[in-house]
Motif scaffolding. Structure first.
Motif, PDB file in Angstrom:
ATOM      1  N   ARG A   1       6.929  -1.029  -5.832  1.00 22.00           N
ATOM      2  CA  ARG A   1       6.948  -1.182  -4.358  1.00 22.00           C
ATOM      3  C   ARG A   1       6.465  -2.536  -4.138  1.00 22.00           C
ATOM      4  O   ARG A   1       5.417  -2.984  -4.530  1.00 22.00           O
ATOM      5  CB  ARG A   1       5.781   0.060  -3.637  1.00 22.00           C
TER       6      ARG A   1
ATOM      7  N   ASN B   1       0.890  -1.046   0.071  1.00 21.60           N
ATOM      8  CA  ASN B   1      -0.002   0.016   0.171  1.00 21.60           C
ATOM      9  C   ASN B   1       0.896   1.166   0.039  1.00 21.60           C
ATOM     10  O   ASN B   1       1.926   1.175   0.341  1.00 21.60           O
ATOM     11  CB  ASN B   1      -0.855   0.095   1.002  1.00 21.60           C
ATOM     12  N   SER B   2       0.128   2.306  -0.506  1.00 26.60           N
ATOM     13  CA  SER B   2       1.019   3.782  -0.639  1.00 26.60           C
ATOM     14  C   SER B   2      -0.013   4.785  -0.823  1.00 26.60           C
ATOM     15  O   SER B   2      -1.132   4.715  -1.683  1.00 26.60           O
ATOM     16  CB  SER B   2       1.973   3.548  -1.894  1.00 26.60           C
ATOM     17  N   THR B   3       0.226   5.650  -0.359  1.00 26.17           N
ATOM     18  CA  THR B   3      -0.421   6.933  -0.705  1.00 26.17           C
ATOM     19  C   THR B   3       0.432   8.035  -1.470  1.00 26.17           C
ATOM     20  O   THR B   3       0.270   8.250  -2.670  1.00 26.17           O
ATOM     21  CB  THR B   3      -1.359   7.725   0.522  1.00 26.17           C
ATOM     22  N   ARG B   4       1.236   8.585  -0.756  1.00 26.66           N
ATOM     23  CA  ARG B   4       2.291   9.582  -0.834  1.00 26.66           C
ATOM     24  C   ARG B   4       2.918   9.134  -2.264  1.00 26.66           C
ATOM     25  O   ARG B   4       3.221   9.746  -3.429  1.00 26.66           O
ATOM     26  CB  ARG B   4       3.004  10.131  -0.056  1.00 26.66           C
ATOM     27  N   THR B   5       3.666   8.121  -2.221  1.00 28.68           N
ATOM     28  CA  THR B   5       4.494   7.466  -3.255  1.00 28.68           C
ATOM     29  C   THR B   5       3.999   7.430  -4.586  1.00 28.68           C
ATOM     30  O   THR B   5       4.285   7.944  -5.642  1.00 28.68           O
ATOM     31  CB  THR B   5       5.763   6.639  -2.854  1.00 28.68           C
TER      32      THR B   5
ATOM     33  N   HIS C   1      14.293   3.289   0.327  1.00 27.53           N
ATOM     34  CA  HIS C   1      13.496   4.084  -0.049  1.00 27.53           C
ATOM     35  C   HIS C   1      14.053   5.362  -0.851  1.00 27.53           C
ATOM     36  O   HIS C   1      13.812   6.397  -0.122  1.00 27.53           O
ATOM     37  CB  HIS C   1      12.422   4.369   0.829  1.00 27.53           C
TER      38      HIS C   1
ATOM     39  N   GLN D   1      12.227   8.784  -1.090  1.00 21.29           N
ATOM     40  CA  GLN D   1      11.767   9.589   0.097  1.00 21.29           C
ATOM     41  C   GLN D   1      13.128  10.290   0.711  1.00 21.29           C
ATOM     42  O   GLN D   1      13.038  11.409   1.040  1.00 21.29           O
ATOM     43  CB  GLN D   1      11.399   8.554   1.103  1.00 21.29           C
TER      44      GLN D   1
ATOM     45  N   PRO E   1       8.080  10.966   7.345  1.00 23.58           N
ATOM     46  CA  PRO E   1       8.082  10.649   5.936  1.00 23.58           C
ATOM     47  C   PRO E   1       6.328  10.400   5.316  1.00 23.58           C
ATOM     48  O   PRO E   1       6.135  10.352   4.396  1.00 23.58           O
ATOM     49  CB  PRO E   1       8.669   9.338   5.615  1.00 23.58           C
ATOM     50  N   GLY E   2       5.701  10.112   6.659  1.00 21.55           N
ATOM     51  CA  GLY E   2       4.358   9.659   6.429  1.00 21.55           C
ATOM     52  C   GLY E   2       3.996   8.495   6.275  1.00 21.55           C
ATOM     53  O   GLY E   2       4.987   7.771   5.833  1.00 21.55           O
ATOM     54  N   PRO E   3       2.999   7.543   6.393  1.00 24.15           N
ATOM     55  CA  PRO E   3       1.865   8.275   7.297  1.00 24.15           C
ATOM     56  C   PRO E   3       2.152   8.498   8.664  1.00 24.15           C
ATOM     57  O   PRO E   3       2.798   7.698   9.230  1.00 24.15           O
ATOM     58  CB  PRO E   3       0.577   7.406   6.950  1.00 24.15           C
TER      59      PRO E   3
HETATM   60  N1   CP Z   1       6.307   8.189   2.605  1.00 25.28           N
HETATM   61  C1   CP Z   1       5.572   6.907   2.002  1.00 25.28           C
HETATM   62  O1   CP Z   1       6.400   6.241   1.465  1.00 25.28           O
HETATM   63  O2   CP Z   1       4.323   6.947   2.214  1.00 25.28           O
HETATM   64  P1   CP Z   1       3.350   5.886   1.245  1.00 25.28           P
HETATM   65  O3   CP Z   1       3.600   4.692   2.157  1.00 25.28           O
HETATM   66  O4   CP Z   1       1.957   6.634   1.621  1.00 25.28           O
HETATM   67  O5   CP Z   1       3.752   6.245   0.024  1.00 25.28           O
END
Ligand code: CP
Length: 305
Positions: free
Chosen positions: A100, A47-51, A130, A133, A258-260
């Motif tokens: 990823r 899972n990922s949002t930002r990347t 990563h 990031q 780096p989030g979340p």
């Molecule tokens: N920082 C980061 O990798 O966030 P995601 O997992 O949402 O991509």
């Protein structure tokens, strides 16, 4: 210039500087490109949002075509290998794959084994690397401080399971930062490919005089099944709060993540909602420009095209 982006360890300083410089030009509007003949496939098996979304936006900002590969509905379930899948993507005209996955080293292994020229970009593999990031974090620090050389940069939290920590430690070491890490014994690590770090088990010494404090979430998806997290001990010993930042870190120290973010765990709710936490969204903004720079440099000057 570079053929794939697999980790930080194998990126030289000149390449990092070129990526940062290019990101800066994109952000300031001094560089604008249109590459409609290039296609980027996003394959996020974790899972990922930002990347994921910032890579997609970055590719679209460059005028590239984007494809979203759905791991769960793909022909992986029929026994097709990752390498064969990417060879098929190449046959369709895909130029770059953003990958990823939970497996350490999978992007490098793939780059070695594919038969056709698709640039492989590691968007996070297990707890290994990563790279984008770390690049966007570095870029954010440069924007705020001009340099990382000689700065005390403290990374706090679940270091053991963090690819972000490993990539940041390696990158910041290359540019002369004093990198400190802070974790309880069950989240400590020392496998940083020879990069120098100062280790702490108490938050006060890690924060003391820090220019940058980077906070990490507990990466529950990578904890062993039988590991019982001592949540209350963790929160009382390692949670970042405005008061401990103000008391121990340098005045105006940068707060990064780096989030979340999981407010109430690695960072107090109050700190998360504070003005100081705004840098966390600036990191996200810079992620788009760093990923534009990486895609542009790989697909316009890279040997893979
Ligand atoms: N920082 C980061 O990798 O966030 P995601 O997992 O949402 O991509």
């Amino acid at each position: 210039m570079f053929k794939n982006l697999l980790d930080i360890q194998n990126l030289d300083k000149a390449t990092v500087e070129k990526i940062v410089d290019t990101a800066k030009k994109f952000k300031s509007g001094k560089l604008s490109v249109n590459m409609p003949d290039k296609a980027v496939c996003l394959m996020f098996c974790e899972n990922s949002t930002r990347t994921k979304l910032s890579f997609e936006l970055a590719a679209k900002n460059l005028g590239m075509k984007t494809l979203n590969f759905e791991c769960s509905t793909s022909s992986f379930s029929k026994g097709e290998s990752l390498e064969a899948t990417v060879d098929n993507l190449a046959a369709m005209g895909v130029n770059a794959l953003v990958l990823r996955d939970r497996t350490n080293g999978i992007a490098a292994e793939l780059a070695k084994n594919i038969r056709y020229p698709v640039a492989i970009l590691n968007a996070g593999d297990g707890n290994h690397a990563h790279p984008t990031q770390a690049l966007l974090d570095f870029y954010t620090m440069l924007e705020k401080m001009g340099t990382v050389e000689g700065k005390k940069i403290s990374i706090i939290g679940d270091i053991a399971h963090s690819r972000v920590a490993r990539s940041n430690i390696q990158l910041l070491n290359k540019f002369g930062a004093n990198v400190h890490i802070c974790a309880p014994s069950y989240f400590a690590a020392n496998d940083f490919c020879g990069a120098k770090v100062t280790m702490h088990t108490d938050l006060e010494s890690a924060l003391s005089g820090a220019d940058v404090v980077m906070c990490l979430r507990i990466q529950r998806e990578r904890l062993e099944n039988d590991f019982k997290l001592p949540v209350d001990d963790y929160i009382s010993g390692y949670q970042l709060k405005s008061e401990n930042l103000e008391k121990f870190a340098k005045k105006g120290a940068l707060l990064m993540h780096p989030g979340p973010v999981n407010p109430g765990y690695e960072m107090s709710e109050e700190l998360f909602k504070s003005e100081r936490a705004k840098t966390i969204l600036e990191q996200v903004t810079n992620g788009v420009y760093i990923r534009m720079a990486v895609l542009y440099l790989l697909l316009s000057e890279g040997a893979a095209v």
